[in-house]
Write a protein that holds these residues in place. Structure first.
Motif, PDB file in Angstrom:
ATOM      1  N   LEU A 133       0.911  -1.407   0.012  1.00  0.00           N
ATOM      2  CA  LEU A 133      -0.172   0.022   0.143  1.00  0.00           C
ATOM      3  C   LEU A 133       0.948   1.314   0.041  1.00  0.00           C
ATOM      4  CD1 LEU A 133      -2.750  -1.005   2.313  1.00  0.00           C
ATOM      5  CD2 LEU A 133      -2.747  -1.334  -0.119  1.00  0.00           C
ATOM      6  N   GLU A 134       2.066   1.301   0.572  1.00  0.00           N
ATOM      7  CA  GLU A 134       2.732   2.446   0.548  1.00  0.00           C
ATOM      8  C   GLU A 134       3.310   2.738  -0.844  1.00  0.00           C
ATOM      9  OE1 GLU A 134       5.974   2.579   3.291  1.00  0.00           O
ATOM     10  OE2 GLU A 134       4.677   2.472   5.086  1.00  0.00           O
ATOM     11  N   ASN A 135       3.619   1.756  -1.650  1.00  0.00           N
ATOM     12  CA  ASN A 135       3.824   2.070  -3.186  1.00  0.00           C
ATOM     13  C   ASN A 135       2.619   1.281  -3.728  1.00  0.00           C
ATOM     14  OD1 ASN A 135       4.675   2.361  -5.684  1.00  0.00           O
ATOM     15  ND2 ASN A 135       6.415   1.022  -5.440  1.00  0.00           N
ATOM     16  N   HIS A 136       1.581   1.836  -4.015  1.00  0.00           N
ATOM     17  CA  HIS A 136       0.239   0.978  -3.924  1.00  0.00           C
ATOM     18  C   HIS A 136       0.155   0.170  -5.247  1.00  0.00           C
ATOM     19  CE1 HIS A 136      -3.885  -0.320  -3.905  1.00  0.00           C
ATOM     20  NE2 HIS A 136      -4.196   0.398  -2.927  1.00  0.00           N
ATOM     21  N   PHE A 137      -0.183  -1.455  -5.176  1.00  0.00           N
ATOM     22  CA  PHE A 137       0.015  -1.947  -6.239  1.00  0.00           C
ATOM     23  C   PHE A 137      -0.846  -1.595  -7.601  1.00  0.00           C
ATOM     24  CE2 PHE A 137      -3.676  -3.524  -3.804  1.00  0.00           C
ATOM     25  CZ  PHE A 137      -4.494  -4.242  -4.792  1.00  0.00           C
ATOM     26  N   LEU A 138      -1.763  -0.840  -7.323  1.00  0.00           N
ATOM     27  CA  LEU A 138      -2.767  -0.639  -8.038  1.00  0.00           C
ATOM     28  C   LEU A 138      -2.217   0.760  -9.162  1.00  0.00           C
ATOM     29  CD1 LEU A 138      -6.346  -0.794  -6.590  1.00  0.00           C
ATOM     30  CD2 LEU A 138      -5.305  -1.918  -8.383  1.00  0.00           C
ATOM     31  N   ASP A 139      -1.446   1.676  -8.153  1.00  0.00           N
ATOM     32  CA  ASP A 139      -0.709   2.590  -8.841  1.00  0.00           C
ATOM     33  C   ASP A 139       0.537   1.949  -9.798  1.00  0.00           C
ATOM     34  OD1 ASP A 139      -2.035   4.763  -7.690  1.00  0.00           O
ATOM     35  OD2 ASP A 139      -0.817   4.814  -5.912  1.00  0.00           O
ATOM     36  N   GLN A 140       1.244   0.931  -9.287  1.00  0.00           N
ATOM     37  CA  GLN A 140       2.295   0.277 -10.004  1.00  0.00           C
ATOM     38  C   GLN A 140       1.544  -0.261 -11.305  1.00  0.00           C
ATOM     39  OE1 GLN A 140       4.208  -2.734  -7.951  1.00  0.00           O
ATOM     40  NE2 GLN A 140       4.541  -1.348  -6.274  1.00  0.00           N
ATOM     41  N   TRP A 141       0.236  -0.931 -11.331  1.00  0.00           N
ATOM     42  CA  TRP A 141      -0.283  -1.529 -12.630  1.00  0.00           C
ATOM     43  C   TRP A 141      -0.732  -0.240 -13.473  1.00  0.00           C
ATOM     44  CZ3 TRP A 141      -4.458  -5.409 -10.331  1.00  0.00           C
ATOM     45  CH2 TRP A 141      -3.619  -6.373  -9.740  1.00  0.00           C
ATOM     46  N   THR A 142      -1.198   1.040 -12.901  1.00  0.00           N
ATOM     47  CA  THR A 142      -1.525   2.024 -13.741  1.00  0.00           C
ATOM     48  C   THR A 142      -0.053   2.615 -14.696  1.00  0.00           C
ATOM     49  OG1 THR A 142      -3.288   2.714 -12.121  1.00  0.00           O
ATOM     50  CG2 THR A 142      -2.564   4.364 -13.611  1.00  0.00           C
ATOM     51  N   LYS A 143       0.719   2.860 -13.745  1.00  0.00           N
ATOM     52  CA  LYS A 143       1.931   3.255 -14.257  1.00  0.00           C
ATOM     53  C   LYS A 143       2.434   2.268 -15.485  1.00  0.00           C
ATOM     54  CE  LYS A 143       3.582   5.586  -9.888  1.00  0.00           C
ATOM     55  NZ  LYS A 143       4.555   5.712  -8.978  1.00  0.00           N
ATOM     56  N   ALA A 144       2.275   1.131 -15.421  1.00  0.00           N
ATOM     57  CA  ALA A 144       2.796   0.080 -16.317  1.00  0.00           C
ATOM     58  C   ALA A 144       1.938   0.306 -17.544  1.00  0.00           C
ATOM     59  CB  ALA A 144       2.601  -1.395 -15.819  1.00  0.00           C
ATOM     60  N   LEU A 145       0.437   0.618 -17.439  1.00  0.00           N
ATOM     61  CA  LEU A 145      -0.219   0.869 -18.577  1.00  0.00           C
ATOM     62  C   LEU A 145       0.148   2.089 -19.120  1.00  0.00           C
ATOM     63  CD1 LEU A 145      -3.731  -0.237 -16.971  1.00  0.00           C
ATOM     64  CD2 LEU A 145      -2.535  -1.241 -18.614  1.00  0.00           C
ATOM     65  N   GLN A 146       0.480   3.051 -18.464  1.00  0.00           N
ATOM     66  CA  GLN A 146       0.783   4.580 -19.012  1.00  0.00           C
ATOM     67  C   GLN A 146       2.323   4.184 -19.745  1.00  0.00           C
ATOM     68  OE1 GLN A 146       0.547   6.729 -14.997  1.00  0.00           O
ATOM     69  NE2 GLN A 146      -1.017   7.856 -15.762  1.00  0.00           N
TER      70      GLN A 146
END
Length: 488
Positions: A133-146
């Motif tokens: 959550l501190e480096n949220h897994f959903l943010d990581q997925w979003t960045k990978a799409l970007q």
């Protein structure tokens, strides 16, 4: 009232007798202690299972006879976590994948976004905030799409939870447990401990209706029928009822009166859908649009047609097992059970998981007659095993397992985890390491006790259908373990 007074006086007398024998006499034996237990007023109709073994010599120091198959409650988690570590190893990690079907042209994905569940019990877990959550897994997925320059998706968000069976809960769990957080079922795509919080407000007068303020996280399409009343009782007596994968939930019972924001915890009805919704919300906020819907289907037969975008690894199995045993997390144990079934049989089911674990211990020298496993966590009342079988597993992990040291460290010491009831003065310097288990009229402990002379003892104490409060049962067991501690 008279019965309660007699029970209390009997308990006081019994504990006084134990304390008066603080140093063993020449003629005293552990089995004398067991005989005293069987004569105790609150235990005379109870199922009692005790087995104590010297971890160094293997000598059996005490045992009830006959050895009864008794409900172990959450001590069953010891069996599940031990088996998982033996088969998978401490460093094993679960994996959740984000992938897509179709192709990317310019800034558009002509296809579906797919979340492929790997059976991770801890994805987004509160117990592992730093990991997820501190480096949220959903943010990581979003960045990978970007990073793929995707701004538009023409298809759907697909959640693939088919690594496990569709039925998320064991057949033998009771209706009262299912809607509550501790009754959350194991899904191939679990998220946020499959738990959400219901925030409620109650009026200043008792017996009046309460209000639901909000839920966190937001559960899409949830239908809550709130029948909870305010009460002078100052604790949570509200229960959530509802079937897995159903959005209809009923809350009954009471919460304390005069509460502006009282929180009760419940199980997420449909974890894959919640995860899909959370991903949709996250990528929408990042200006990535989706034409389709959130759907659930399997991609297991066509993984070669998917392109990997990102993968999220869990904490190590040892870390997950430690939380399972310290915090007694039913969800984690059920995930481990089903994953073992998947590994051995290609499909993660409760039935195959219990058989996998039973077969494992039979092959490793445990007599499994009378060993009945209905789930991995101990929440089912259909579980039963003997104290001797439990200590047999402890002894194997202590003397033969390469994972034994790690596994024993995953079991809490007084006063940590679920051992907060015990007095740390009685068991200093990590001398008592044990898993507790409790249900209605069930109180159990199993683990390792280091005596005051430094001798390690392996033990299991199971009490079923005792006629006293849990506090009294805990005191009896603590006094017995203290007696063992002073014996060698």
């Amino acid at each position: 009232m008279i019965k309660e007074m007699i029970s209390l006086l009997s308990l006081v007398f019994f504990c006084f007798t134990l304390n008066a024998q603080s140093q063993p006499t020449k003629d005293w034996s552990f089995n004398d202690e067991i005989s005293l237990w069987k004569k105790h007023e609150t235990l005379k109709n109870a199922g009692i299972g005790i087995f104590v073994q010297d971890a160094t010599t293997g000598e059996v120091l005490a045992k009830t006879a006959p050895q009864l198959s008794l409900a172990p409650a959450s001590t069953m988690k010891l069996v599940t976590t031990a088996t998982a570590l033996e088969i998978l190893g401490s460093d094993f990690r679960f994996e959740t994948q984000l992938a897509y079907s179709g192709e990317i042209k310019n800034d558009t994905l002509y296809g579906n976004l797919v979340i492929i569940g790997g059976g991770d019990p801890a994805l987004g877990s509160e117990y592992f905030k730093e990991h997820y959550l501190e480096n949220h897994f959903l943010d990581q997925w979003t960045k990978a799409l970007q990073a793929l320059h995707i701004k538009h998706i023409t298809g759907d968000i697909i959640t693939d939870a088919t690594i496990f069976e569709e039925q998320t809960i064991p057949n033998t769990w009771i209706w009262e447990d299912l809607g509550n957080y501790y009754g959350a079922g194991a899904c191939g795509l679990s998220v946020y401990d499959n738990m959400y919080r219901i925030h409620m407000a109650s009026p200043a007068e008792a017996g009046q209706p309460t209000r639901v303020l909000t839920t966190k996280p937001f559960i899409p399409e949830l239908e809550l029928d709130n029948q909870v009343k305010s009460s002078t009782v100052k604790r949570d007596l509200a229960y959530v009822y509802g079937a897995p994968m159903s959005n209809q939930r009923t809350i009954r019972g009471t919460i304390p009166l005069g509460q502006a924001d009282f929180v009760i915890k419940a199980s997420v009805p449909n974890p894959p859908f919640l995860l899909g919704w959370e991903l949709l919300d996250r990528i929408t906020s990042a200006q990535i649009t989706v034409d389709g819907f959130i759907k659930s289907q399997g991609y297991n037969d066509t993984l070669s047609q998917l392109t990997l975008v990102s993968r999220t690894l869990s904490p190590t199995l040892l870390e997950i097992a430690t939380v399972t045993n310290y915090e007694s997390v039913n969800l984690f144990a059920e995930h481990l059970l089903k994953y073992l079934a998947f590994l051995m049989n290609g499909k993660g089911s409760t039935k195959k998981g219990t058989q996998t674990i039973t077969d494992f211990w039979e092959k490793h020298g445990i007599d499994t007659h009378g060993f009945f496993m209905a789930d991995g966590s101990g929440l089912s009342h259909f579980n039963a095993l003997t104290a001797e079988q439990m200590v047999g597993i402890l002894h194997y992990m202590k003397t033969q397992s390469v994972e034994g040291s790690n596994w024993f460290c995953s079991i809490p010491c007084v006063p940590n985890g679920t051992l907060y009831h015990f007095n740390p003065v009685n068991f200093p310097k990590n001398s008592l390491r044990a898993k507790s288990g409790s249900m209605t009229r069930v109180r159990c402990y199993a683990g390792e006790l280091t005596t005051q002379s430094g001798q390690p003892l392996l033990f299991a104490v199971f009490l079923n259908n005792f006629d006293s409060s849990h506090r009294e049962a805990i005191r009896l067991i603590e006094d017995l373990l203290l007696r063992f501690s002073k014996s060698k």
